[in-house]
Design a protein around this motif. Structure first.
Motif, PDB file in Angstrom:
ATOM      1  N   MET A  14       0.833  -1.203   0.000  1.00 13.86           N
ATOM      2  CA  MET A  14       0.000   0.000   0.000  1.00 13.86           C
ATOM      3  C   MET A  14       0.870   1.257   0.000  1.00 13.86           C
ATOM      4  SD  MET A  14      -2.487   1.425   3.043  1.00 13.86           S
ATOM      5  CE  MET A  14      -1.061   1.732   4.102  1.00 13.86           C
ATOM      6  N   LEU A  15       1.847   1.312   0.910  1.00 11.47           N
ATOM      7  CA  LEU A  15       2.702   2.492   0.990  1.00 11.47           C
ATOM      8  C   LEU A  15       3.580   2.633  -0.246  1.00 11.47           C
ATOM      9  CD1 LEU A  15       3.717   2.272   4.758  1.00 11.47           C
ATOM     10  CD2 LEU A  15       2.353   4.078   3.691  1.00 11.47           C
ATOM     11  N   GLY A  16       4.055   1.488  -0.786  1.00 12.86           N
ATOM     12  CA  GLY A  16       4.894   1.552  -1.979  1.00 12.86           C
ATOM     13  C   GLY A  16       4.130   2.015  -3.196  1.00 12.86           C
ATOM     14  N   SER A  17       2.970   1.404  -3.453  1.00 10.52           N
ATOM     15  CA  SER A  17       2.200   1.764  -4.641  1.00 10.52           C
ATOM     16  C   SER A  17       1.610   3.164  -4.519  1.00 10.52           C
ATOM     17  CB  SER A  17       1.094   0.738  -4.895  1.00 10.52           C
ATOM     18  OG  SER A  17       0.240   0.635  -3.773  1.00 10.52           O
ATOM     19  N   GLY A  18       1.091   3.495  -3.317  1.00  9.82           N
ATOM     20  CA  GLY A  18       0.546   4.839  -3.132  1.00  9.82           C
ATOM     21  C   GLY A  18       1.617   5.902  -3.114  1.00  9.82           C
ATOM     22  N   PRO A 176       3.497  14.591   6.829  1.00  9.91           N
ATOM     23  CA  PRO A 176       2.239  13.898   7.146  1.00  9.91           C
ATOM     24  C   PRO A 176       1.227  13.917   6.013  1.00  9.91           C
ATOM     25  CG  PRO A 176       2.442  15.949   8.402  1.00  9.91           C
ATOM     26  CD  PRO A 176       3.762  15.710   7.748  1.00  9.91           C
ATOM     27  N   ARG A 177       1.144  15.030   5.276  1.00  9.06           N
ATOM     28  CA  ARG A 177       0.162  15.101   4.188  1.00  9.06           C
ATOM     29  C   ARG A 177       0.484  14.091   3.104  1.00  9.06           C
ATOM     30  NH1 ARG A 177      -1.034  20.450   0.399  1.00  9.06           N
ATOM     31  NH2 ARG A 177      -2.556  19.449  -0.983  1.00  9.06           N
ATOM     32  N   GLU A 178       1.745  13.996   2.726  1.00  3.69           N
ATOM     33  CA  GLU A 178       2.135  13.058   1.679  1.00  3.69           C
ATOM     34  C   GLU A 178       1.958  11.614   2.141  1.00  3.69           C
ATOM     35  OE1 GLU A 178       3.633  15.935   2.158  1.00  3.69           O
ATOM     36  OE2 GLU A 178       3.034  16.709   0.180  1.00  3.69           O
ATOM     37  N   ALA A 182      -0.362   8.929   0.399  1.00  2.00           N
ATOM     38  CA  ALA A 182       0.177   7.633  -0.030  1.00  2.00           C
ATOM     39  C   ALA A 182      -0.727   6.501   0.440  1.00  2.00           C
ATOM     40  CB  ALA A 182       1.596   7.445   0.520  1.00  2.00           C
ATOM     41  N   CYS A 183      -1.204   6.598   1.678  1.00  2.00           N
ATOM     42  CA  CYS A 183      -2.118   5.568   2.201  1.00  2.00           C
ATOM     43  C   CYS A 183      -3.423   5.567   1.423  1.00  2.00           C
ATOM     44  CB  CYS A 183      -2.387   5.809   3.684  1.00  2.00           C
ATOM     45  SG  CYS A 183      -0.943   5.567   4.749  1.00  2.00           S
TER      46      CYS A 183
END
Length: 204
Positions: A14-18, A176-178, A182-183
């Protein structure tokens, strides 16, 4: 136990793709250094979350195995296999994240090299640990965990070196926004992985 491992690793995907979408957009805006800082922050978040999940998975393997459907007959093997496998959650999450970021870094062939290295490590170490050293089910788990190291830790060292592609690990801070974006971006991939793993548990 294996579907449980896939559920935990799905957060790395999730974190990688987002995160790759955010990093790629920032690169397209002509801000390579900021893109590298975003990339580094996401990898550090994957590593931190993976460490927590690794420790928790190894510590609570018995109740996790029960929830996953292990019977008393299987419990001893599930604990022997699961404790090692879930302890490898952090490198597994890194592996899943880096496979996406290799494409973003315009190094898809390098991603394939590390993926093949992971597979070969698993094959060779399974034979050595099970057939040669007679470690049984625990040997199978160690073989898989070492393949995660080849697929997750070696790319970490690769991105610490001077870059061959568009990305490298560098000093960063928390954005935090990024991270939230990403999530959100990777939530669909997370749900796809969660659903297939949960179906596996239900079948078991």
């Amino acid at each position: 136990v294996f579907p449980v491992s896939m559920i935990l690793a799905a957060f790395g995907f999730m974190l990688g793709s987002g995160g790759s979408a955010i990093v790629a957009r920032t690169m397209g805006e002509g801000k390579p250094e900021l893109a590298n800082r975003y990339f580094t922050m996401i990898i550090l978040c994957v590593l931190g979350l993976g460490t927590v999940l690794s420790a928790g998975g190894a510590l609570f393997i018995e109740p996790i195995a029960k929830l996953a459907g292990a019977s008393d007959l299987l419990m001893e093997d599930c604990i022997a296999y699961g404790r090692v496998l879930l302890a490898g959650t952090a490198p597994f999450m890194l592996q899943m994240s880096f496979q996406v970021f290799f494409v973003t870094a315009e190094l898809p062939k390098m991603g394939l090299v590390f993926s093949l290295a992971s597979g070969v490590t698993n094959i060779v170490m399974d034979y050595v640990l099970i057939a040669v050293l007679d470690m049984g089910i625990a040997g199978a788990a160690w073989g898989t965990m070492l393949s995660y190291v080849a697929g997750g830790v070696l790319p970490l060292m690769f991105f610490l070196r001077p870059p061959m592609g568009k990305l490298r690990l560098c000093p960063t801070r928390f954005y935090p926004r990024e991270l939230k974006n990403a999530c959100a971006n990777g939530s669909s991939e997370l749900m796809s992985n969660l659903s297939s793993s949960l179906i596996g548990i239900v079948y078991n």
